[in-house]
Design a protein around this motif. Structure first.
Motif, PDB file in Angstrom:
ATOM      1  N   HIS A  51       0.874  -0.816   0.089  1.00  0.00           N
ATOM      2  CA  HIS A  51       0.002   0.191  -0.453  1.00  0.00           C
ATOM      3  C   HIS A  51       0.414   1.641  -0.111  1.00  0.00           C
ATOM      4  N   GLU A  52       1.045   2.026  -0.858  1.00  0.00           N
ATOM      5  CA  GLU A  52       1.187   3.823  -0.761  1.00  0.00           C
ATOM      6  C   GLU A  52       1.478   4.388   0.581  1.00  0.00           C
ATOM      7  N   GLY A 112      -1.679  -5.491  -1.057  1.00  0.00           N
ATOM      8  CA  GLY A 112      -1.211  -4.355  -2.011  1.00  0.00           C
ATOM      9  C   GLY A 112      -0.790  -4.494  -3.448  1.00  0.00           C
TER      10      GLY A 112
END
Ligand code: NI
Ligand code: MN
Length: 222
Positions: A51-52, A112
């Motif tokens: 995830h970012e 992610g």
């Protein structure tokens, strides 16, 4: 003595002299960031998942500094494709590095990255054990991990919505039996707004365990 610096959200730097490792370097676009990606100087970058708000600036920092990214194999593979050095590991695996060791712990969360798995890390850094759980739900094997590795500091998400909330994180603290608990992954955005003071009081009242609250930019000596 090693120092732990909080840079906001789930990003921490462990440093001993010129030796530094960074967890989840999400700085660009992080409203709580206490540093820019360009200011980070390290030899290793630990990325808990894709995830970012965790992979964040890992690639740019690795390219500029030559740091090695330590992550599960699928995330490491995605990083290799961006042209950086990696050390791939996976859940349950432990490996010795020049600073100590890394044990990859499970995390109940999305990876992610297709086919990947979210993780946490128990890092032995110059003799101190730091457990960065990554983004995760509460799970009872945390008690086992706390028994296998004597944890000096547990970094626990308390933001709720995407991860454990404060009440579950207090249960996690009790299972891990860390000498010190530091909350993370809260107040970055309104959706994960929490009171760390209320968390600290709850952990003290229910479990008689110490919590240290860090603001972005704070340093804690281990
Ligand atoms: Ni996440
Ligand atoms: Mn997150």
């Amino acid at each position: 003595m090693p120092e732990l610096k909080f840079l906001g959200h789930a990003c921490f730097v462990l440093r001993e002299g010129k030796h530094a490792i960074v967890f989840d370097p999400f700085l660009t676009g992080n409203p709580a960031a206490a540093a820019t990606a360009e200011e980070i100087d390290c030899q290793y970058i630990l990325v808990s998942h894709g995830h970012e708000d965790h992979l964040g600036d890992a690639i740019s920092i690795a390219k500029r500094t030559g740091a090695t990214i330590i992550a599960t194999a699928e995330i490491a593979r995605a990083c290799i494709e961006k042209g950086v050095q990696t050390h791939a590991m996976h859940l349950g695996g432990k490996h010795n590095f020049d600073f100590g060791f890394v044990r990859i712990t499970p995390a109940f969360h999305g990876s992610g990255i297709p086919g990947g798995h979210a993780s946490g890390f128990i890092v032995n850094f110059y003799g101190k054990n730091v457990y960065h759980t990554g983004d995760t739900a509460l799970f009872s094997d945390m008690a086992l991990l706390g028994r296998l590795e004597s944890i000096d500091i547990a970094l626990l998400p308390i933001g709720d919505n995407f991860t454990m909330g404060p009440s579950d994180a207090a249960e996690a603290a009790n299972m891990i039996k860390a000498k010190m608990v530091i909350p993370m992954h809260y107040n970055t955005w309104p959706l994960i707004a929490q009171s760390p003071e209320a968390f600290k009081k709850d952990v003290a009242t229910r479990f008689n365990l110490p919590v240290h609250i860090m603001s972005p930019g704070d340093t804690y000596t281990l």
